[in-house]
Scaffold this motif. Structure first.
Motif, mmCIF file in Angstrom:
data_model
loop_
_atom_site.group_PDB
_atom_site.id
_atom_site.type_symbol
_atom_site.label_atom_id
_atom_site.label_comp_id
_atom_site.label_asym_id
_atom_site.label_seq_id
_atom_site.Cartn_x
_atom_site.Cartn_y
_atom_site.Cartn_z
ATOM 1 N N GLY A 157 0.964 -1.405 0.120
ATOM 2 C CA GLY A 157 -0.030 0.086 -0.202
ATOM 3 C C GLY A 157 0.757 1.273 0.009
ATOM 4 O O GLY A 157 0.353 2.323 0.610
ATOM 5 N N GLN A 158 2.183 1.207 -0.480
ATOM 6 C CA GLN A 158 2.836 2.540 -0.414
ATOM 7 C C GLN A 158 3.394 3.004 -1.835
ATOM 8 O O GLN A 158 4.195 3.675 -2.052
ATOM 9 N N GLY A 159 2.923 2.362 -2.853
ATOM 10 C CA GLY A 159 3.203 2.546 -4.241
ATOM 11 C C GLY A 159 2.083 3.374 -4.809
ATOM 12 O O GLY A 159 1.216 3.707 -4.385
ATOM 13 N N LEU A 160 2.471 3.238 -6.472
ATOM 14 C CA LEU A 160 1.343 4.326 -7.078
ATOM 15 C C LEU A 160 0.244 3.473 -7.365
ATOM 16 O O LEU A 160 0.202 2.396 -7.914
ATOM 17 N N ALA A 161 -0.879 4.092 -7.065
ATOM 18 C CA ALA A 161 -2.216 3.204 -7.076
ATOM 19 C C ALA A 161 -2.684 3.399 -8.453
ATOM 20 O O ALA A 161 -2.146 4.301 -9.238
ATOM 21 N N ALA A 162 -3.530 2.869 -9.109
ATOM 22 C CA ALA A 162 -3.891 2.541 -10.464
ATOM 23 C C ALA A 162 -5.401 1.959 -10.634
ATOM 24 O O ALA A 162 -5.696 1.177 -9.825
ATOM 25 N N PHE A 163 -6.164 2.689 -11.636
ATOM 26 C CA PHE A 163 -7.225 1.872 -11.710
ATOM 27 C C PHE A 163 -7.283 0.788 -13.003
ATOM 28 O O PHE A 163 -6.271 1.314 -13.970
ATOM 29 N N GLU A 164 -7.723 -0.192 -12.918
ATOM 30 C CA GLU A 164 -7.719 -1.391 -13.719
ATOM 31 C C GLU A 164 -8.884 -2.014 -14.045
ATOM 32 O O GLU A 164 -10.176 -1.573 -13.480
ATOM 33 N N ARG A 165 -9.189 -2.543 -15.155
ATOM 34 C CA ARG A 165 -10.395 -3.461 -15.449
ATOM 35 C C ARG A 165 -10.051 -4.651 -15.869
ATOM 36 O O ARG A 165 -8.985 -4.999 -16.500
ATOM 37 N N VAL A 166 -11.144 -5.547 -15.913
ATOM 38 C CA VAL A 166 -11.030 -7.115 -16.272
ATOM 39 C C VAL A 166 -12.390 -7.380 -16.714
ATOM 40 O O VAL A 166 -13.272 -6.786 -16.230
ATOM 41 N N ALA A 167 -12.400 -8.317 -17.738
ATOM 42 C CA ALA A 167 -13.863 -8.603 -18.002
ATOM 43 C C ALA A 167 -14.585 -9.426 -16.863
ATOM 44 O O ALA A 167 -13.943 -10.171 -16.087
ATOM 45 N N SER A 168 -15.762 -9.266 -16.549
ATOM 46 C CA SER A 168 -16.273 -9.749 -15.473
ATOM 47 C C SER A 168 -16.575 -11.354 -15.370
ATOM 48 O O SER A 168 -16.773 -11.853 -14.621
ATOM 49 N N ASP A 169 -16.493 -11.633 -16.856
ATOM 50 C CA ASP A 169 -16.651 -13.264 -16.885
ATOM 51 C C ASP A 169 -15.180 -13.941 -17.031
ATOM 52 O O ASP A 169 -15.159 -15.106 -17.255
ATOM 53 N N GLY A 170 -14.248 -13.269 -16.941
ATOM 54 C CA GLY A 170 -12.765 -13.660 -17.137
ATOM 55 C C GLY A 170 -12.458 -13.957 -18.450
ATOM 56 O O GLY A 170 -11.278 -14.653 -18.718
ATOM 57 N N SER A 171 -13.327 -13.458 -19.418
ATOM 58 C CA SER A 171 -12.773 -13.835 -21.093
ATOM 59 C C SER A 171 -11.759 -13.172 -21.332
ATOM 60 O O SER A 171 -11.107 -13.511 -22.409
ATOM 61 N N GLN A 172 -11.181 -11.905 -20.697
ATOM 62 C CA GLN A 172 -10.178 -11.065 -20.983
ATOM 63 C C GLN A 172 -9.204 -10.838 -20.037
ATOM 64 O O GLN A 172 -9.418 -10.712 -19.062
ATOM 65 N N VAL A 173 -7.928 -10.623 -20.576
ATOM 66 C CA VAL A 173 -6.977 -10.357 -19.598
ATOM 67 C C VAL A 173 -7.165 -8.977 -18.901
ATOM 68 O O VAL A 173 -7.619 -8.208 -19.259
#
Length: 222
Positions: A157-173
């Motif tokens: 919890g001390q580094g640069l935070a980031a917004f990320e996304r992933v397919a909710s069904d796991g079909s995309q990385v």
């Protein structure tokens, strides 16, 4: 106990406030309720000190009339058997619950998971740990157009935070959308991550803006 919290429902004008569940006011604390897409269920986390001392949070769902409460029990070798499971949200189909779960091999390291409500199949959606990172527990998971949006940070919890996304069904990385701008002063980056809201375009294919809770608007490149 002033540290315990309970979920209430009310009308949009604030009237008709009522407790959702009948869980113990002495031992249990309920958090982060989210409606199902059809509005018939609410998923939430609850910790009960008389069941799991130490404030361990687990997943539950209940009908909006307070009936039919069920404990959800995701099971996977990579999930910590006695770890926290938090920040649940129904996917857009209402057939899965996404949640942030503590990893078995690393204390306080969290990933995003999905749980099939029919059958209980549990699937790991993110690989933050592979880059020495962790899904931030205190941020809600947002879902739009088949994607789950979340905040990650380094495992401590001390580094640069980031917004990320992933397919909710796991079909995309997993895909990193952008990093949260650095700040100065006494605020920790993990704390700063909790001060941001994510606004999505109608098509949900890009981030329109990030708004700090202090009402500062940060323009982002398309």
């Amino acid at each position: 106990n002033p540290t315990l919290r309970m979920i209430y429902l009310m009308n949009s004008d604030g009237t008709n406030q009522r407790r959702l569940t009948a869980n113990s006011l002495d031992w249990c604390s309920e958090h982060t309720p989210r409606f199902s897409p059809d509005g018939q269920w609410i998923v939430f986390t609850m910790s009960c000190d008389n069941v799991a001392p130490g404030g361990i949070s687990r997943l539950y769902r209940v009908r909006v009339d307070g009936s039919g409460q069920q404990a959800l029990a995701p099971s996977h070798p990579e999930l910590a058997a006695g770890g926290n499971q938090v920040s649940p949200a129904f996917d857009e189909t209402g057939t899965r619950v996404l949640f942030v779960g503590e990893m078995a091999q690393a204390s306080s390291s969290f990933e995003l998971w999905s749980l099939e409500l029919a059958g209980g199949a549990t699937r790991r959606l993110t690989r933050c740990a592979d880059a020495g990172r962790s899904v931030v527990v205190r941020n809600r998971v947002s879902l739009a157009a088949g994607f789950a949006y979340f905040v990650s940070d380094d495992a401590l919890g001390q580094g640069l935070a980031a917004f990320e996304r992933v397919a909710s069904d796991g079909s995309q990385v997993q895909e990193r959308r952008f990093e949260i701008p650095a700040v100065t002063g006494h605020e920790s980056l993990q704390g700063v991550a909790s001060l941001f809201e994510l606004s999505l375009a109608a098509s949900a294919d890009r981030v329109v803006a990030v708004k700090r809770m202090r009402h500062e608007l940060l323009a982002l490149p398309e």
